[in-house]
Design a protein around this motif. Sequence first.
Motif, PDB file in Angstrom:
ATOM      1  N   THR A 106       0.661  -1.234  -0.013  1.00  0.00           N
ATOM      2  CA  THR A 106      -0.171   0.196   0.011  1.00  0.00           C
ATOM      3  C   THR A 106       0.817   1.207   0.102  1.00  0.00           C
ATOM      4  OG1 THR A 106      -0.018   0.067   2.399  1.00  0.00           O
ATOM      5  CG2 THR A 106      -1.850  -1.221   1.110  1.00  0.00           C
ATOM      6  N   PHE A 107       2.256   1.207   0.165  1.00  0.00           N
ATOM      7  CA  PHE A 107       3.111   2.294   0.237  1.00  0.00           C
ATOM      8  C   PHE A 107       3.295   2.876  -1.232  1.00  0.00           C
ATOM      9  CE2 PHE A 107       7.180   4.039  -0.061  1.00  0.00           C
ATOM     10  CZ  PHE A 107       7.362   4.990   0.623  1.00  0.00           C
ATOM     11  N   THR A 108       3.145   4.024  -1.423  1.00  0.00           N
ATOM     12  CA  THR A 108       3.123   4.664  -2.683  1.00  0.00           C
ATOM     13  C   THR A 108       4.361   5.620  -2.343  1.00  0.00           C
ATOM     14  OG1 THR A 108       0.983   4.712  -3.268  1.00  0.00           O
ATOM     15  CG2 THR A 108       2.272   6.132  -4.508  1.00  0.00           C
ATOM     16  N   SER A 109       5.525   5.192  -3.311  1.00  0.00           N
ATOM     17  CA  SER A 109       6.724   5.770  -2.923  1.00  0.00           C
ATOM     18  C   SER A 109       6.796   7.406  -4.034  1.00  0.00           C
ATOM     19  CB  SER A 109       8.069   5.036  -3.411  1.00  0.00           C
ATOM     20  OG  SER A 109       7.917   4.982  -5.056  1.00  0.00           O
ATOM     21  N   ASP A 124      -2.183   2.587  -9.559  1.00  0.00           N
ATOM     22  CA  ASP A 124      -3.624   1.760  -9.440  1.00  0.00           C
ATOM     23  C   ASP A 124      -3.882   1.780  -8.252  1.00  0.00           C
ATOM     24  OD1 ASP A 124      -5.422   0.203 -10.607  1.00  0.00           O
ATOM     25  OD2 ASP A 124      -4.223  -1.642 -10.774  1.00  0.00           O
ATOM     26  N   ASP A 125      -4.969   1.038  -7.852  1.00  0.00           N
ATOM     27  CA  ASP A 125      -5.670   0.837  -6.354  1.00  0.00           C
ATOM     28  C   ASP A 125      -4.453   0.029  -5.566  1.00  0.00           C
ATOM     29  OD1 ASP A 125      -7.726   2.233  -7.229  1.00  0.00           O
ATOM     30  OD2 ASP A 125      -9.157   0.439  -7.599  1.00  0.00           O
ATOM     31  N   ASN A 126      -3.698  -0.906  -6.171  1.00  0.00           N
ATOM     32  CA  ASN A 126      -2.612  -1.686  -5.507  1.00  0.00           C
ATOM     33  C   ASN A 126      -1.347  -0.839  -5.278  1.00  0.00           C
ATOM     34  OD1 ASN A 126      -1.650  -1.551  -8.074  1.00  0.00           O
ATOM     35  ND2 ASN A 126      -1.807  -3.759  -7.970  1.00  0.00           N
ATOM     36  N   GLY A 127      -1.375   0.419  -5.446  1.00  0.00           N
ATOM     37  CA  GLY A 127      -0.075   1.423  -5.365  1.00  0.00           C
ATOM     38  C   GLY A 127       0.984   1.073  -6.424  1.00  0.00           C
ATOM     39  N   LEU A 128       0.695   0.411  -7.302  1.00  0.00           N
ATOM     40  CA  LEU A 128       1.703   0.216  -8.523  1.00  0.00           C
ATOM     41  C   LEU A 128       1.693   1.292  -9.354  1.00  0.00           C
ATOM     42  CD1 LEU A 128       1.640  -3.776  -9.168  1.00  0.00           C
ATOM     43  CD2 LEU A 128       3.477  -2.326  -7.810  1.00  0.00           C
ATOM     44  N   PRO A 136       3.172  -2.385 -15.095  1.00  0.00           N
ATOM     45  CA  PRO A 136       3.826  -2.227 -14.009  1.00  0.00           C
ATOM     46  C   PRO A 136       5.437  -2.547 -14.111  1.00  0.00           C
ATOM     47  CG  PRO A 136       2.585  -4.161 -13.416  1.00  0.00           C
ATOM     48  CD  PRO A 136       2.296  -3.603 -15.029  1.00  0.00           C
ATOM     49  N   GLY A 137       5.947  -3.008 -15.385  1.00  0.00           N
ATOM     50  CA  GLY A 137       7.025  -3.436 -15.475  1.00  0.00           C
ATOM     51  C   GLY A 137       8.382  -2.706 -15.537  1.00  0.00           C
ATOM     52  N   VAL A 138       8.276  -1.669 -14.503  1.00  0.00           N
ATOM     53  CA  VAL A 138       9.250  -0.425 -14.628  1.00  0.00           C
ATOM     54  C   VAL A 138       9.771  -0.162 -13.141  1.00  0.00           C
ATOM     55  CG1 VAL A 138       9.596   1.975 -15.307  1.00  0.00           C
ATOM     56  CG2 VAL A 138       8.214   0.828 -16.559  1.00  0.00           C
TER      57      VAL A 138
END
Length: 149
Positions: A106-109, A124-128, A136-138
């Motif tokens: 849940t952490f958004t950097s 996204d809702d999952n923080g990615l 999300p491949g970055v």
Amino acid sequence: MQLEEEIRNIIEKESEDYFLGTADLSVSKNPMIHQYGSLIDEYPRAISFGITLPYINTCNLFKDYSKIYKNTNCKLRAISNQLTNLLENGGYKAFPVPKSKIVDITFTSLHKLAANQANLGRIDDNGLLITPEVGPGVNWGTVLTDACL
């Protein structure tokens, strides 16, 4: 324009498949960015860059991802250091944002927030951070600065 070219050249020396964008965080309406208060006051703009993670065989998922993240983190650190040197040699302030050890989903950097503000993807809702090109491949890096970009 010359500064942007030099930034791109630094990144291209480390990776062929990358993302690059800039954002003025001081005008962002995102409340998550404002939690960084005085940091954003001192370094209002962000250079956001990401290295695309290669597709891997799911059989050795954890082992492969561990190696890939170590490798891309080294490249991101090298890019951050070179960008910081470039900016400081040009008379600007620069702050390379370190990679976080937090593993909470849940952490958004700040890396993801800066990339989102630079229109490189959506959170996204999952923080990615989801990019249109590779999802999300970055793996992301960020340098904060007071340079006009």
